[in-house]
Design a protein around this motif. Sequence first.
Motif, PDB file in Angstrom:
ATOM      1  N   ARG A 304       0.790  -1.290  -0.120  1.00 24.59           N
ATOM      2  CA  ARG A 304      -0.032   0.021   0.091  1.00 24.59           C
ATOM      3  C   ARG A 304       0.775   1.290   0.021  1.00 24.59           C
ATOM      4  NH1 ARG A 304      -2.234   3.899  -0.949  1.00 24.59           N
ATOM      5  NH2 ARG A 304      -4.016   4.778  -0.100  1.00 24.59           N
ATOM      6  N   ALA A 305       2.015   1.257   0.828  1.00 24.54           N
ATOM      7  CA  ALA A 305       2.860   2.633   0.789  1.00 24.54           C
ATOM      8  C   ALA A 305       3.357   2.734  -0.514  1.00 24.54           C
ATOM      9  CB  ALA A 305       3.771   2.221   2.176  1.00 24.54           C
ATOM     10  N   GLN A 306       3.867   1.640  -1.290  1.00 23.68           N
ATOM     11  CA  GLN A 306       4.520   1.688  -2.636  1.00 23.68           C
ATOM     12  C   GLN A 306       3.372   2.282  -3.578  1.00 23.68           C
ATOM     13  OE1 GLN A 306       7.470   1.835  -1.587  1.00 23.68           O
ATOM     14  NE2 GLN A 306       8.295   0.673  -3.228  1.00 23.68           N
ATOM     15  N   ILE A 307       2.269   1.822  -3.555  1.00 25.78           N
ATOM     16  CA  ILE A 307       1.025   2.296  -4.344  1.00 25.78           C
ATOM     17  C   ILE A 307       0.998   3.678  -4.242  1.00 25.78           C
ATOM     18  CG2 ILE A 307      -1.278   1.918  -4.995  1.00 25.78           C
ATOM     19  CD1 ILE A 307      -1.253  -0.862  -4.257  1.00 25.78           C
ATOM     20  N   ALA A 308       0.877   4.216  -3.006  1.00 31.02           N
ATOM     21  CA  ALA A 308       0.917   5.760  -2.888  1.00 31.02           C
ATOM     22  C   ALA A 308       2.078   6.539  -3.492  1.00 31.02           C
ATOM     23  CB  ALA A 308       0.726   5.767  -1.278  1.00 31.02           C
ATOM     24  N   ARG A 309       2.973   5.925  -3.242  1.00 24.96           N
ATOM     25  CA  ARG A 309       4.322   6.546  -3.626  1.00 24.96           C
ATOM     26  C   ARG A 309       4.463   6.618  -5.296  1.00 24.96           C
ATOM     27  NH1 ARG A 309       9.548   3.887  -1.979  1.00 24.96           N
ATOM     28  NH2 ARG A 309      10.479   5.988  -2.917  1.00 24.96           N
ATOM     29  N   ILE A 310       3.955   5.396  -5.898  1.00 21.95           N
ATOM     30  CA  ILE A 310       3.993   5.335  -7.375  1.00 21.95           C
ATOM     31  C   ILE A 310       2.937   6.289  -7.920  1.00 21.95           C
ATOM     32  CG2 ILE A 310       3.615   3.878  -9.257  1.00 21.95           C
ATOM     33  CD1 ILE A 310       4.828   1.661  -7.691  1.00 21.95           C
ATOM     34  N   SER A 311       1.706   6.363  -7.110  1.00 25.03           N
ATOM     35  CA  SER A 311       0.657   7.223  -7.895  1.00 25.03           C
ATOM     36  C   SER A 311       0.802   8.654  -7.683  1.00 25.03           C
ATOM     37  CB  SER A 311      -0.519   6.928  -6.951  1.00 25.03           C
ATOM     38  OG  SER A 311      -0.929   5.530  -7.058  1.00 25.03           O
ATOM     39  N   ALA A 312       1.374   8.975  -6.627  1.00 25.90           N
ATOM     40  CA  ALA A 312       1.844  10.122  -6.317  1.00 25.90           C
ATOM     41  C   ALA A 312       3.270  10.987  -7.595  1.00 25.90           C
ATOM     42  CB  ALA A 312       2.460  10.731  -4.998  1.00 25.90           C
ATOM     43  N   GLY A 313       4.044  10.036  -7.833  1.00 22.29           N
ATOM     44  CA  GLY A 313       5.193  10.530  -8.796  1.00 22.29           C
ATOM     45  C   GLY A 313       4.869  10.098 -10.221  1.00 22.29           C
ATOM     46  N   THR A 314       3.878   9.390 -10.579  1.00 26.68           N
ATOM     47  CA  THR A 314       3.757   8.953 -12.047  1.00 26.68           C
ATOM     48  C   THR A 314       2.417   8.994 -12.490  1.00 26.68           C
ATOM     49  OG1 THR A 314       2.961   6.760 -11.443  1.00 26.68           O
ATOM     50  CG2 THR A 314       5.411   7.032 -11.643  1.00 26.68           C
ATOM     51  N   HIS A 315       1.317   9.764 -11.965  1.00 25.26           N
ATOM     52  CA  HIS A 315      -0.083   9.620 -12.449  1.00 25.26           C
ATOM     53  C   HIS A 315      -0.062  11.000 -13.044  1.00 25.26           C
ATOM     54  CE1 HIS A 315      -2.442   6.225 -10.455  1.00 25.26           C
ATOM     55  NE2 HIS A 315      -1.376   5.829 -10.948  1.00 25.26           N
ATOM     56  N   VAL A 316      -0.082  11.048 -14.514  1.00 25.10           N
ATOM     57  CA  VAL A 316       0.031  12.359 -15.278  1.00 25.10           C
ATOM     58  C   VAL A 316      -0.919  12.475 -16.407  1.00 25.10           C
ATOM     59  CG1 VAL A 316       2.477  12.747 -14.820  1.00 25.10           C
ATOM     60  CG2 VAL A 316       1.736  11.461 -16.868  1.00 25.10           C
ATOM     61  N   SER A 317      -1.242  13.470 -16.659  1.00 23.84           N
ATOM     62  CA  SER A 317      -2.210  13.827 -17.901  1.00 23.84           C
ATOM     63  C   SER A 317      -1.969  14.889 -18.696  1.00 23.84           C
ATOM     64  CB  SER A 317      -3.845  14.007 -16.862  1.00 23.84           C
ATOM     65  OG  SER A 317      -3.779  14.955 -16.301  1.00 23.84           O
ATOM     66  N   PRO A 318      -2.655  15.004 -19.714  1.00 12.49           N
ATOM     67  CA  PRO A 318      -2.364  16.351 -20.671  1.00 12.49           C
ATOM     68  C   PRO A 318      -2.767  17.492 -19.984  1.00 12.49           C
ATOM     69  CG  PRO A 318      -3.164  14.612 -22.114  1.00 12.49           C
ATOM     70  CD  PRO A 318      -3.219  14.069 -20.634  1.00 12.49           C
ATOM     71  N   LYS A 319      -2.186  18.578 -20.190  1.00 14.73           N
ATOM     72  CA  LYS A 319      -2.653  19.896 -19.649  1.00 14.73           C
ATOM     73  C   LYS A 319      -4.002  20.237 -19.900  1.00 14.73           C
ATOM     74  CE  LYS A 319       1.603  22.513 -18.415  1.00 14.73           C
ATOM     75  NZ  LYS A 319       2.289  23.671 -18.549  1.00 14.73           N
ATOM     76  N   ASP A 320      -4.689  20.706 -19.102  1.00 13.26           N
ATOM     77  CA  ASP A 320      -6.323  21.205 -19.144  1.00 13.26           C
ATOM     78  C   ASP A 320      -7.037  19.950 -19.073  1.00 13.26           C
ATOM     79  OD1 ASP A 320      -5.290  23.893 -19.224  1.00 13.26           O
ATOM     80  OD2 ASP A 320      -5.328  23.753 -21.520  1.00 13.26           O
ATOM     81  N   PHE A 321      -6.649  18.548 -18.957  1.00  9.08           N
ATOM     82  CA  PHE A 321      -7.544  17.465 -18.883  1.00  9.08           C
ATOM     83  C   PHE A 321      -8.108  17.407 -17.779  1.00  9.08           C
ATOM     84  CE2 PHE A 321      -8.314  13.044 -18.211  1.00  9.08           C
ATOM     85  CZ  PHE A 321      -9.108  12.609 -19.402  1.00  9.08           C
ATOM     86  N   TYR A 322      -7.474  18.147 -16.596  1.00 12.06           N
ATOM     87  CA  TYR A 322      -7.915  18.295 -15.297  1.00 12.06           C
ATOM     88  C   TYR A 322      -8.125  19.493 -14.814  1.00 12.06           C
ATOM     89  CZ  TYR A 322      -7.699  13.103 -14.236  1.00 12.06           C
ATOM     90  OH  TYR A 322      -8.081  11.733 -14.365  1.00 12.06           O
ATOM     91  N   THR A 323      -9.142  20.213 -14.146  1.00  9.76           N
ATOM     92  CA  THR A 323      -9.247  21.389 -13.764  1.00  9.76           C
ATOM     93  C   THR A 323      -9.690  21.485 -12.389  1.00  9.76           C
ATOM     94  OG1 THR A 323     -10.347  23.257 -14.283  1.00  9.76           O
ATOM     95  CG2 THR A 323     -11.737  21.356 -14.610  1.00  9.76           C
TER      96      THR A 323
END
Length: 531
Positions: A304-323
């Motif tokens: 669970r700790a590794q999942i939190a670290r990987i999600s925080a560092g690698t979940h990306v998206s194109p700009k303006d895809f999220y607002t």
Amino acid sequence: MSDTQSRKSSQPQTPVPDGAQEPTTKEQNFLTDKTYLLSTTNSTGINLYEHLVTCLRKILEERPRDVVDIFEDISKECKRSRLAGDGDSLRGKLDRSTEIALAEIQKRLFNRPDGDDDEAMGEDDADPRLPNLLQLAFFFEQGGVGIDKDEIYRIWLSLKKLVDEKPIEKLRFWGKVLGTEQNYYVAEVEFREGEGEEEAEEEAEPERDDKDDEEGEEEETEDDTPKPNFKPAPPVPKEEPGTGANKYAYFVCNEPGKAWIRLPNATPAQIHVARRIKKFFTGRLDAPIVTYPPFPGTEANYLRAQIARISAGTHVSPKDFYTFGEEEEEEEDGVGHESCAENPEYEPPPVRALADPEAWAHHVLHILPQGRTRWWNPVQIDEDEELEDEEEEKEEQPQPQPEVGPPLLTSLSEDAPIDGMQPWTVRLSSGLVQRFAVTVVSSNLWPGAHAVASGKVCENIYIGWGHKFTSENYSPAPPPPVMAEFVSDPELKETDDPTPEEEAALKALLAQAEEGEEEGYGDEEGGEDDD
């Protein structure tokens, strides 16, 4: 000497009973040859005579053609039939393989519930809570990333089973974490409002007894032993479910079709230690994590700790895809936005424009060195403590410096390089037909983390061992240095014990002193009587 005579001399003669007629030479030879055929056996215990009888019986019953040409095959078949008929042979005791056992478990995924027709199944397939995993798998396949089609379909059926069993509002296939014995399939879940917020494994806090506290205080007052003034730092509390590193819940299983197991929420202490260790997963959630520094938990907590670290560092998206939205404003203390949502008015840029890290951004909060996404002040004074401080006029404790991380939706171009290497690799799935190409973003810091974008579709996935990239070989942290010896002080120097002679002399001096005191006391009493 003829053959008959040599054979007669080499074989023992059978004694002839009284009154019986001696066998002729031919009969004697026949009995001798038959005895030879019956006595000659091999390691299997089959004698030649019985084997020839079996072969001849089979030939006479089946009457095949060209018996001379296939006699060797008939002989092998007869020997094989004898071994196959033995119920104690290894061939009849083959255990069921793990593949067959797994196939029987996954077979249930393809069974329709009783009473469901084609129309009802069609409505279930259109469940908005389920992702279109087959379409996403196609996009990842275009970029050279993904899982086998058969396996991804079984994963989709397993996720459908999870949605039917839990009160889930939104579900996403997070990825696959490899292990030495078994692998982990991870599902990211967002529960409905007010449901599923309890911990997967609640740890009961020990109840404190007020009487014990009072007894302890009395002992402290009566005991004159000096107490140390050191007070350990308070433990950093974990973030509440639905916020920060525990914004989503995560379920894992070893194979599609097996039961989904919820992972416990991550704590700052577990994230802090996970950053300092590196250990392969085994595929067993209850496996101990034997490392230094000691990890506070089992493999389920480490995963669970590794999942939190990987999600925080690698979940990306194109700009303006999220607002952030118009209603959400920054916090008063300047922390910034803590969440974002998909932009319904998002218009995808040209494919060529996405082939630049500047066009991508992080949509998950960074985890601070403290192990939280939002800094927690360890020097927090309650109102009662403030009153006591005012009365006793204690010195104020120095306030620690707050930890600040990059804000949400920060561009990938601002990420720090990894020993001179770019942290991200952005490429197109095809350089010839860019109109239909898929943009693939791969993390060099967390090998196995990828993101794809095609039109208005964007998705992240992780397939790897759950380890962060390091330019040097991993070396465990050394234990702390051994404490130095106590500095000797003349005032605290231990004296030598007296010898028996010295003790006897001391006792004699004490006895003489006592006698002198008694004599002096008697003289004083006599003087008073004379007066």
